[in-house]
Design a protein around this motif. Structure first.
Motif, PDB file in Angstrom:
ATOM      1  N   LEU A 171      26.564  37.789 -28.263  1.00 55.53           N
ATOM      2  CA  LEU A 171      25.848  38.519 -29.150  1.00 55.53           C
ATOM      3  C   LEU A 171      26.484  38.796 -30.699  1.00 55.53           C
ATOM      4  O   LEU A 171      25.442  39.179 -31.582  1.00 55.53           O
ATOM      5  CB  LEU A 171      26.111  40.202 -28.302  1.00 55.53           C
ATOM      6  N   HIS A 172      27.674  38.806 -30.785  1.00 57.81           N
ATOM      7  CA  HIS A 172      28.325  38.997 -31.934  1.00 57.81           C
ATOM      8  C   HIS A 172      28.387  37.785 -32.967  1.00 57.81           C
ATOM      9  O   HIS A 172      29.007  37.585 -33.865  1.00 57.81           O
ATOM     10  CB  HIS A 172      29.814  39.754 -32.169  1.00 57.81           C
ATOM     11  N   ASN A 173      27.788  36.682 -32.412  1.00 60.00           N
ATOM     12  CA  ASN A 173      27.566  35.479 -32.947  1.00 60.00           C
ATOM     13  C   ASN A 173      29.249  34.735 -33.257  1.00 60.00           C
ATOM     14  O   ASN A 173      29.593  34.616 -34.612  1.00 60.00           O
ATOM     15  CB  ASN A 173      26.841  35.476 -34.095  1.00 60.00           C
ATOM     16  N   PRO A 174      29.816  34.367 -32.366  1.00 63.50           N
ATOM     17  CA  PRO A 174      31.341  34.137 -32.651  1.00 63.50           C
ATOM     18  C   PRO A 174      31.383  32.457 -33.259  1.00 63.50           C
ATOM     19  O   PRO A 174      30.446  31.864 -33.051  1.00 63.50           O
ATOM     20  CB  PRO A 174      31.990  33.955 -31.140  1.00 63.50           C
ATOM     21  N   GLU A 175      32.525  32.214 -33.739  1.00 66.07           N
ATOM     22  CA  GLU A 175      32.687  30.828 -34.435  1.00 66.07           C
ATOM     23  C   GLU A 175      32.949  29.945 -33.164  1.00 66.07           C
ATOM     24  O   GLU A 175      32.704  28.694 -33.248  1.00 66.07           O
ATOM     25  CB  GLU A 175      33.643  30.887 -35.376  1.00 66.07           C
ATOM     26  N   VAL A 176      33.740  30.281 -32.274  1.00 64.89           N
ATOM     27  CA  VAL A 176      34.269  29.605 -31.098  1.00 64.89           C
ATOM     28  C   VAL A 176      34.010  30.438 -29.902  1.00 64.89           C
ATOM     29  O   VAL A 176      34.182  31.779 -29.732  1.00 64.89           O
ATOM     30  CB  VAL A 176      35.778  29.406 -31.177  1.00 64.89           C
ATOM     31  N   LEU A 177      33.268  29.655 -28.832  1.00 61.28           N
ATOM     32  CA  LEU A 177      33.042  30.240 -27.690  1.00 61.28           C
ATOM     33  C   LEU A 177      33.652  29.535 -26.390  1.00 61.28           C
ATOM     34  O   LEU A 177      33.643  28.259 -26.350  1.00 61.28           O
ATOM     35  CB  LEU A 177      31.381  29.908 -27.377  1.00 61.28           C
ATOM     36  N   PHE A 178      34.398  30.289 -25.708  1.00 63.43           N
ATOM     37  CA  PHE A 178      35.306  29.625 -24.573  1.00 63.43           C
ATOM     38  C   PHE A 178      34.674  30.289 -23.381  1.00 63.43           C
ATOM     39  O   PHE A 178      34.573  31.457 -22.934  1.00 63.43           O
ATOM     40  CB  PHE A 178      36.726  30.404 -24.631  1.00 63.43           C
ATOM     41  N   LEU A 179      34.393  29.204 -22.399  1.00 60.64           N
ATOM     42  CA  LEU A 179      33.800  29.150 -21.075  1.00 60.64           C
ATOM     43  C   LEU A 179      34.492  28.774 -20.134  1.00 60.64           C
ATOM     44  O   LEU A 179      34.823  27.609 -20.022  1.00 60.64           O
ATOM     45  CB  LEU A 179      32.324  28.621 -21.150  1.00 60.64           C
ATOM     46  N   ASP A 180      34.806  29.556 -18.978  1.00 59.53           N
ATOM     47  CA  ASP A 180      35.658  28.904 -17.894  1.00 59.53           C
ATOM     48  C   ASP A 180      34.603  28.722 -16.696  1.00 59.53           C
ATOM     49  O   ASP A 180      34.146  29.857 -16.131  1.00 59.53           O
ATOM     50  CB  ASP A 180      36.698  30.008 -17.503  1.00 59.53           C
ATOM     51  N   GLU A 181      34.402  27.549 -16.549  1.00 57.11           N
ATOM     52  CA  GLU A 181      33.594  27.304 -15.332  1.00 57.11           C
ATOM     53  C   GLU A 181      32.159  27.829 -15.401  1.00 57.11           C
ATOM     54  O   GLU A 181      31.594  28.631 -14.247  1.00 57.11           O
ATOM     55  CB  GLU A 181      34.313  27.559 -13.982  1.00 57.11           C
ATOM     56  N   PRO A 182      31.536  27.704 -16.426  1.00 55.57           N
ATOM     57  CA  PRO A 182      30.297  28.622 -16.769  1.00 55.57           C
ATOM     58  C   PRO A 182      28.978  27.921 -15.836  1.00 55.57           C
ATOM     59  O   PRO A 182      28.042  29.026 -15.546  1.00 55.57           O
ATOM     60  CB  PRO A 182      29.834  28.159 -18.209  1.00 55.57           C
ATOM     61  N   PHE A 183      29.293  26.927 -15.308  1.00 53.47           N
ATOM     62  CA  PHE A 183      28.005  26.648 -14.140  1.00 53.47           C
ATOM     63  C   PHE A 183      28.377  26.551 -12.901  1.00 53.47           C
ATOM     64  O   PHE A 183      27.422  26.252 -12.231  1.00 53.47           O
ATOM     65  CB  PHE A 183      27.477  25.058 -14.685  1.00 53.47           C
ATOM     66  N   GLU A 184      29.448  27.041 -12.452  1.00 56.70           N
ATOM     67  CA  GLU A 184      29.982  27.309 -11.158  1.00 56.70           C
ATOM     68  C   GLU A 184      28.990  28.150 -10.307  1.00 56.70           C
ATOM     69  O   GLU A 184      28.986  29.229 -10.980  1.00 56.70           O
ATOM     70  CB  GLU A 184      31.293  27.429 -11.075  1.00 56.70           C
ATOM     71  N   GLY A 185      28.376  27.986  -9.282  1.00 54.36           N
ATOM     72  CA  GLY A 185      27.733  28.822  -8.427  1.00 54.36           C
ATOM     73  C   GLY A 185      26.253  29.093  -9.293  1.00 54.36           C
ATOM     74  O   GLY A 185      25.636  29.931  -8.441  1.00 54.36           O
ATOM     75  N   VAL A 186      26.079  28.381 -10.143  1.00 56.53           N
ATOM     76  CA  VAL A 186      24.666  28.802 -10.835  1.00 56.53           C
ATOM     77  C   VAL A 186      23.572  27.869 -10.412  1.00 56.53           C
ATOM     78  O   VAL A 186      23.825  26.510 -10.341  1.00 56.53           O
ATOM     79  CB  VAL A 186      24.866  28.470 -12.359  1.00 56.53           C
ATOM     80  N   ASP A 187      22.345  28.188 -10.137  1.00 63.48           N
ATOM     81  CA  ASP A 187      21.141  27.465  -9.679  1.00 63.48           C
ATOM     82  C   ASP A 187      20.770  26.423 -10.894  1.00 63.48           C
ATOM     83  O   ASP A 187      20.849  26.680 -11.941  1.00 63.48           O
ATOM     84  CB  ASP A 187      20.300  28.278  -9.138  1.00 63.48           C
ATOM     85  N   PRO A 188      20.165  25.512 -10.459  1.00 61.57           N
ATOM     86  CA  PRO A 188      19.604  24.321 -11.267  1.00 61.57           C
ATOM     87  C   PRO A 188      18.877  24.816 -12.565  1.00 61.57           C
ATOM     88  O   PRO A 188      18.984  24.500 -13.691  1.00 61.57           O
ATOM     89  CB  PRO A 188      18.884  23.266 -10.584  1.00 61.57           C
ATOM     90  N   VAL A 189      17.866  25.978 -12.097  1.00 59.99           N
ATOM     91  CA  VAL A 189      17.064  26.471 -13.263  1.00 59.99           C
ATOM     92  C   VAL A 189      17.975  27.196 -14.283  1.00 59.99           C
ATOM     93  O   VAL A 189      17.890  27.113 -15.540  1.00 59.99           O
ATOM     94  CB  VAL A 189      16.056  27.322 -12.808  1.00 59.99           C
ATOM     95  N   SER A 190      18.770  28.040 -13.884  1.00 58.79           N
ATOM     96  CA  SER A 190      19.697  29.033 -14.583  1.00 58.79           C
ATOM     97  C   SER A 190      20.585  27.893 -15.608  1.00 58.79           C
ATOM     98  O   SER A 190      20.879  28.247 -16.615  1.00 58.79           O
ATOM     99  CB  SER A 190      20.646  29.780 -14.121  1.00 58.79           C
TER     100      SER A 190
END
Length: 275
Positions: A171-190
């Motif tokens: 939302l605040h448009n960061p310069e660096v985005l850190f994601l820990d296992e962002p796709f874990e448990g997520v369906d293929p469409v999401s």
């Protein structure tokens, strides 16, 4: 920090482009112990700006602990971390204004609706109300959450929670985005929706650092990879360099972390036999 304007449709800067340093993140001599257990063993790492970066390793390798220290969520026992030129522990306000984080075990204000959550997070970040609402509308639409924007977060599915968490981090448009296992448990469409947003984000010159143990996903997404095992960095560099002559990143990874073929042999001779 002057906002870069991604969520509002621009890329920021006088010439419309981000101006990023050569390294988005520098880690030097980083250590973390939990009692007798060494989780991170003195790692040095330099992550290039403007790249899609994968931090990969088996479960228990130290990925989450490392990301927690890099983002200021966990204090290291020793070592330094700088993000876009600012020391994480000496100048935490400057760092936190420049990063977005989607942590493992995401905790949200569950009694707010998705839109209320983004409205609150934007104002907490110091964005004007009108700009926050504009960006929230765009993110909810792009992340396919517009139909659930007035639904309480507590009633969101796993994929929806990941997407609203990503929206809050962007939302605040960061310069660096850190994601820990962002796709874990997520369906293929999401997963495809999240992927498209992240690819657009890095195309603007921003940096994404995400952890995973799914090599096929990392190989399809990342420009640059760091392989971690037993609290140490085993290899780091452009994806092609880390993969080397191996047929896939998975093969290179197994060799780098010292995985052996654990054939069951005779130890499970009872398994699947006649009953």
């Amino acid at each position: 920090m002057p906002d870069q304007g991604y969520a509002a449709g621009g890329t920021g800067g006088a010439d419309g482009a981000r101006t990023a340093p050569a390294a988005a993140v520098r880690v030097e001599g980083l250590w973390k112990r939990f009692g007798e257990q060494v989780a991170v063993a003195g790692i040095d790492l330099e992550l290039p700006a403007g790249q899609f970066i994968g931090l990969v390793g088996p479960n228990g390798a130290g990925k989450t602990t490392t990301l927690s220290m890099v983002t200021g969520l966990l204090r290291p026992d020793a070592g330094t971390v700088t993000v876009v030129g600012h020391d994480v522990w000496a100048d935490p306000v400057a760092v936190k204004s420049r990063i977005g984080v989607l942590p493992e075990g995401l905790r949200l204000f569950e009694r707010l609706s998705g839109r209320e959550l983004l409205g609150y997070m934007g104002r907490l970040r110091g964005l004007p109300g009108e700009e926050t609402d504009k960006r929230a509308t765009q993110l909810l639409e792009v992340l396919d959450l517009a139909g659930a924007q007035h639904k309480l977060v507590v009633d969101y599915s796993t994929g929806m929670r990941k997407k609203i968490g990503l929206a809050a981090a962007l939302l605040h448009n960061p310069e660096v985005l850190f994601l820990d296992e962002p796709f874990e448990g997520v369906d293929p469409v999401s997963a495809q929706t999240i992927r498209g947003v992240l690819e657009r984000y890095t195309a603007s010159g921003a940096t994404v650092v995400f952890s995973s143990h799914v090599m096929e996903l990392v190989e399809s997404l990342c420009d640059w990879v760091a392989v971690m095992a037993a609290g140490q960095i085993r290899a780091a560099g452009p994806l092609a360099d880390v993969r080397g002559t191996a047929p896939s990143l998975q093969s290179a990874f197994l060799e780098l972390v010292g995985a052996q073929d654990r054939a069951a042999g005779d130890s499970l001779d009872w398994l699947g036999g006649a009953r």
